[in-house]
Write a protein that holds these residues in place. Sequence first.
Motif, PDB file in Angstrom:
ATOM      1  N   TRP A 150      71.557 -10.902 107.727  1.00  0.00           N
ATOM      2  CA  TRP A 150      71.417 -11.748 106.541  1.00  0.00           C
ATOM      3  C   TRP A 150      71.476 -13.209 106.956  1.00  0.00           C
ATOM      4  CZ3 TRP A 150      75.679  -8.076 106.361  1.00  0.00           C
ATOM      5  CH2 TRP A 150      75.310  -6.853 105.792  1.00  0.00           C
ATOM      6  N   LEU A 180      74.311  -1.434 101.358  1.00  0.00           N
ATOM      7  CA  LEU A 180      73.973  -2.737 101.930  1.00  0.00           C
ATOM      8  C   LEU A 180      72.479  -3.006 101.858  1.00  0.00           C
ATOM      9  CD1 LEU A 180      76.296  -2.958 105.062  1.00  0.00           C
ATOM     10  CD2 LEU A 180      76.573  -4.055 102.840  1.00  0.00           C
ATOM     11  N   ILE A 197      83.506   1.144 109.813  1.00  0.00           N
ATOM     12  CA  ILE A 197      82.159   0.761 109.375  1.00  0.00           C
ATOM     13  C   ILE A 197      82.028  -0.767 109.270  1.00  0.00           C
ATOM     14  CG2 ILE A 197      82.729   0.948 106.906  1.00  0.00           C
ATOM     15  CD1 ILE A 197      79.405   2.092 108.339  1.00  0.00           C
ATOM     16  N   VAL A 215      77.469   3.544 103.012  1.00  0.00           N
ATOM     17  CA  VAL A 215      77.616   2.087 103.097  1.00  0.00           C
ATOM     18  C   VAL A 215      76.286   1.441 103.465  1.00  0.00           C
ATOM     19  CG1 VAL A 215      78.739   0.231 104.380  1.00  0.00           C
ATOM     20  CG2 VAL A 215      80.072   2.187 103.611  1.00  0.00           C
ATOM     21  N   ARG A 225      88.662  20.090 113.234  1.00  0.00           N
ATOM     22  CA  ARG A 225      89.092  18.787 112.692  1.00  0.00           C
ATOM     23  C   ARG A 225      88.206  17.670 113.201  1.00  0.00           C
ATOM     24  NH1 ARG A 225      94.543  20.685 113.683  1.00  0.00           N
ATOM     25  NH2 ARG A 225      94.628  19.468 115.602  1.00  0.00           N
ATOM     26  N   LEU A 226      87.800  17.758 114.485  1.00  0.00           N
ATOM     27  CA  LEU A 226      86.941  16.723 115.068  1.00  0.00           C
ATOM     28  C   LEU A 226      85.603  16.665 114.343  1.00  0.00           C
ATOM     29  CD1 LEU A 226      86.490  14.614 117.292  1.00  0.00           C
ATOM     30  CD2 LEU A 226      85.624  16.442 118.748  1.00  0.00           C
ATOM     31  N   MET A 278      82.817  10.712 108.538  1.00  0.00           N
ATOM     32  CA  MET A 278      82.536   9.321 108.908  1.00  0.00           C
ATOM     33  C   MET A 278      81.036   9.035 108.869  1.00  0.00           C
ATOM     34  SD  MET A 278      85.239   8.296 111.860  1.00  0.00           S
ATOM     35  CE  MET A 278      84.679   6.611 111.997  1.00  0.00           C
ATOM     36  N   VAL A 287      93.055  14.388 114.749  1.00  0.00           N
ATOM     37  CA  VAL A 287      92.364  15.501 115.402  1.00  0.00           C
ATOM     38  C   VAL A 287      93.270  16.193 116.421  1.00  0.00           C
ATOM     39  CG1 VAL A 287      90.390  16.147 116.831  1.00  0.00           C
ATOM     40  CG2 VAL A 287      90.121  14.420 115.044  1.00  0.00           C
ATOM     41  N   PHE A 307      80.013   8.666 105.259  1.00  0.00           N
ATOM     42  CA  PHE A 307      80.481   7.391 104.724  1.00  0.00           C
ATOM     43  C   PHE A 307      79.617   6.236 105.242  1.00  0.00           C
ATOM     44  CE2 PHE A 307      83.411   3.703 104.934  1.00  0.00           C
ATOM     45  CZ  PHE A 307      83.571   3.540 103.573  1.00  0.00           C
ATOM     46  N   ALA A 308      79.300   6.279 106.544  1.00  0.00           N
ATOM     47  CA  ALA A 308      78.463   5.225 107.128  1.00  0.00           C
ATOM     48  C   ALA A 308      77.093   5.197 106.455  1.00  0.00           C
ATOM     49  CB  ALA A 308      78.316   5.449 108.628  1.00  0.00           C
ATOM     50  N   LEU A 358      85.966  15.243 110.884  1.00  0.00           N
ATOM     51  CA  LEU A 358      86.133  13.789 110.957  1.00  0.00           C
ATOM     52  C   LEU A 358      84.786  13.112 111.193  1.00  0.00           C
ATOM     53  CD1 LEU A 358      88.271  11.469 111.186  1.00  0.00           C
ATOM     54  CD2 LEU A 358      88.032  11.734 113.637  1.00  0.00           C
ATOM     55  N   LYS A 363      91.338  22.293 116.514  1.00  0.00           N
ATOM     56  CA  LYS A 363      91.110  20.919 116.979  1.00  0.00           C
ATOM     57  C   LYS A 363      89.649  20.547 116.856  1.00  0.00           C
ATOM     58  CE  LYS A 363      94.719  20.220 120.311  1.00  0.00           C
ATOM     59  NZ  LYS A 363      95.106  20.197 121.703  1.00  0.00           N
TER      60      LYS A 363
END
Lengths: 240, 148
Positions: free
Chosen positions: A179, B26, A167, B22, B7-8, B15, A82, B18-19, B11, B4
Motif C-alpha cells: 500500500w 485485506l 499473520i 485475513v 495437533r500439529l 493457521m 503441539v 486464518f491467514a 494447528l 502430536k
Amino acid sequence: MAGMHALANPARFQRFSARALPWSAGLTAILLLVGLYMAFFVAPPDYQQKETVRIMFVHVPAAWWSMAGYAFLAGLGAALLVWKHPLAALMARAAAPVGAAFAATCLITGSFWGRPMWGTWWVWDARLTSMLVLFFLFLGHIALSRAFDSPERGDKAAAILALVGVINLPIIKFSVDWWNTLHQPASVMKLGGTTIHSSILIPLLVMAVAFFMLFVTLVLMRTETEIGRRRLEMAALAAE
Amino acid sequence: MKPKRKRLWLLLGSMGAFALAVTLVLVALDDNLVFFHSPTQIADKKPPPTQRLRVGGLVAPGSVEKGSDGLTTTFVVTDTRANLKVSYRGQLPDLFREGQGVVAEGTLGTDGVFLAREILAKHDETYMPPEVAKALKDAGHWKKDAGK
C-alpha cells in the motif's frame, strides 16, 4: 529436536543458562558500547536527514527484534500446544514483556524521528498501524497469560493468541510495498541490495547484533526467574 | 495418527485458514488501506469538495511559489503522469523541497486546486553521507545507483 528436548528440562536449562548468561550479558554490554559509540560519533550525518538519522540506529534494531521476538513467541506457542514442551510456556512469559519493550522503543523513537522529518508525530498509515498492533499483541499475550486462575490455562490461551498474531508479521514487513504509506520502504532487507551507504550500514548492523544479544540475555534471565516463580508456587500449593 | 501429529496438523490447518481469511479481508479493503492517492487517481475520481483526502507524489521542480503574504505556498504534485496544483498556508516540514516526496491532506477545490490543511514530507529509503551524495551528483549518477 534433540537439542530442544534437552533444554526442555528446566533443571538442564538452568545449568545451560547459568553458563551462557555471563557471556551473553558481557557481549551485550560490549556490543552496545561499541554500537552506540559508532552510531553517535563514527557514522556521518545523512545528506538529507542530517543528525536525525542517528535515531535509526535504535529504531531499526528495536523493530527487527520485536518482530523476530514475536515469531519466537509464536514458535514457543506451537511448542507448548503441539509438543507440550514444559519450558515453552515459561519462556513465553519471559519473552513477551521484552518484545513489548522493543516494540514500544520502535514506536517511540519512530515518533521522535517523524516529527522533524515528516512533520508529524503519528499517522495512521499501514506500517505504523500494523506495528502498533504488534505492540498490542505483546500486551495481549502478557494479559491473557495472567487472566486465568490456573497458569496452565493462561499459557495455552496466550499461545493461541501468539499463533494467531503471526499473520501480522508479513503485514508489517510488506505494508510499505503493498500500500501507499508515509513510512519509507525497506532499505536493508530488500531485493536488489541495500540503499544505505556502508558508513551508516555498519553501525546499524553492530547495533542490530547488540540488540539481539540484549534480547537473548533478557529472555534467559527472565526465564530463570519464571522457573523459580513456578517452583515457589508449586511448593506453596504442596504446603497447603 | 499420533496425537502430536494430529495437533500439529490441526494447528497448521487453522493457521492456514486464518491467514486466508485475513488475506481476503485485506484484498477487499485494498483501496481503504492506502495512506494517500496519486494525482492520476484524483484526476480519474474527481472527488467532491466536501471529501477530505490525501494526495501524494513528488513536488514538481520549479513549481514552488511563495504567496505575497509570506505564508501561502503553492506547488505542483506530480506522479509524472498527472499533475495537481496544491495551495497550503502554514509552515512546511524541513524535508519539503522540489523533487522530494510529499503528502498533502485537504480537499479538492472546485477550481481544481487542492487546498491542503496539512503537508507531510515523505522520506525515501536512501541513506548516505553528504560527501557521497555530492560525489554522486557531480558524477551524474544521482538517484540511479545511490548507496551502492
